[in-house]
Design a protein around this motif. Structure first.
Motif, PDB file in Angstrom:
ATOM      1  N   GLN A  42       0.856  -1.183   0.000  1.00 30.61           N
ATOM      2  CA  GLN A  42       0.000   0.000   0.000  1.00 30.61           C
ATOM      3  C   GLN A  42       0.891   1.231   0.000  1.00 30.61           C
ATOM      4  OE1 GLN A  42      -2.990   0.306   3.062  1.00 30.61           O
ATOM      5  NE2 GLN A  42      -4.058   1.837   1.847  1.00 30.61           N
ATOM      6  N   HIS A  43       0.589   2.153  -0.899  1.00 33.83           N
ATOM      7  CA  HIS A  43       1.405   3.359  -1.061  1.00 33.83           C
ATOM      8  C   HIS A  43       0.586   4.571  -0.658  1.00 33.83           C
ATOM      9  CE1 HIS A  43       4.614   5.619  -3.272  1.00 33.83           C
ATOM     10  NE2 HIS A  43       3.674   6.546  -3.138  1.00 33.83           N
ATOM     11  N   ILE A  44       1.143   5.389   0.209  1.00 41.52           N
ATOM     12  CA  ILE A  44       0.461   6.613   0.653  1.00 41.52           C
ATOM     13  C   ILE A  44       1.364   7.804   0.342  1.00 41.52           C
ATOM     14  CG2 ILE A  44      -0.401   7.885   2.682  1.00 41.52           C
ATOM     15  CD1 ILE A  44      -0.326   4.372   3.315  1.00 41.52           C
ATOM     16  N   HIS A  45       0.840   8.844  -0.317  1.00 47.56           N
ATOM     17  CA  HIS A  45       1.595  10.069  -0.590  1.00 47.56           C
ATOM     18  C   HIS A  45       1.488  10.955   0.639  1.00 47.56           C
ATOM     19  CE1 HIS A  45       1.402   8.469  -4.558  1.00 47.56           C
ATOM     20  NE2 HIS A  45       0.104   8.708  -4.689  1.00 47.56           N
ATOM     21  N   LEU A  46       2.570  11.079   1.405  1.00 43.03           N
ATOM     22  CA  LEU A  46       2.523  11.837   2.666  1.00 43.03           C
ATOM     23  C   LEU A  46       2.467  13.349   2.414  1.00 43.03           C
ATOM     24  CD1 LEU A  46       5.202   9.871   4.728  1.00 43.03           C
ATOM     25  CD2 LEU A  46       2.733   9.823   5.072  1.00 43.03           C
ATOM     26  N   ASN A  79       7.351  13.102  -0.027  1.00 47.82           N
ATOM     27  CA  ASN A  79       7.524  11.873   0.758  1.00 47.82           C
ATOM     28  C   ASN A  79       6.390  10.867   0.581  1.00 47.82           C
ATOM     29  OD1 ASN A  79      10.020  12.463   2.342  1.00 47.82           O
ATOM     30  ND2 ASN A  79       8.802  14.260   2.899  1.00 47.82           N
ATOM     31  N   CYS A  80       6.795   9.606   0.497  1.00 47.45           N
ATOM     32  CA  CYS A  80       5.853   8.510   0.347  1.00 47.45           C
ATOM     33  C   CYS A  80       6.049   7.522   1.501  1.00 47.45           C
ATOM     34  CB  CYS A  80       6.114   7.735  -0.944  1.00 47.45           C
ATOM     35  SG  CYS A  80       6.114   8.771  -2.408  1.00 47.45           S
ATOM     36  N   LEU A  81       4.952   6.917   1.916  1.00 51.30           N
ATOM     37  CA  LEU A  81       5.011   5.837   2.904  1.00 51.30           C
ATOM     38  C   LEU A  81       4.455   4.598   2.212  1.00 51.30           C
ATOM     39  CD1 LEU A  81       4.099   5.907   6.609  1.00 51.30           C
ATOM     40  CD2 LEU A  81       3.041   4.178   5.195  1.00 51.30           C
TER      41      LEU A  81
HETATM   42 NI    NI Z   1       3.840   8.686  -3.211  1.00 48.80          NI
END
Ligand code: NI
Length: 138
Positions: A88-92, A96-98
């Protein structure tokens, strides 16, 4: 649900008081729940130590702007496609990405994936949460 067994535990006073403070800090509802979780945690760490089939997750934080970084991250994840069951990819924010990588398999496969991820230059954070498939934990 399995049958419940009750038993008494004797502890040195100091340890018992320290344990009660821990229960409050962590937020366990009572001593029984705290002891159950600590026992299960020990069994999960033994599953990892013994090389049983395990599950868990790896959390990554990185800046997505490095093209070489993303290429390498994708290569490593494809190399371990048999261990990774989901990501799972989250755009912080703008940079920055988590990413949470859910894994299942043998501990040595998880550790090999973890060490390859760690070797990628530009990673800001990497951590492993060891969990269990639940099959051997009552
Ligand atoms: Ni991202």
């Amino acid at each position: 649900m399995s049958k419940v067994v009750r038993f008494g535990i004797s502890l040195p006073k100091g340890l018992s008081e320290k344990f009660d403070r821990l229960i409050k800090e962590v937020g366990y509802p009572n001593r029984s729940e705290a002891i159950r979780e600590l026992i299960r945690k020990e069994f999960v760490s033994r599953e990892w130590a013994k090389g049983d089939n395990v599950a868990g997750s790896i959390t990554l934080v990185y800046d997505h702007s490095g093209r070489e970084f993303l290429k390498r991250l994708t290569e490593v994840q494809h190399h371990h496609h048999h261990t990774i069951i989901s990501t799972q990819h989250i755009h912080l924010d703008h940079h920055n990405c988590l990413e949470i990588v859910i894994i299942k398999g043998k501990p040595r496969e998880a550790e090999s994936l973890l060490s390859e991820l760690r070797s990628i230059k530009g990673l800001k954070h990497v951590s492993l949460a060891m969990a269990t498939t639940g099959k051997k934990i009552p």
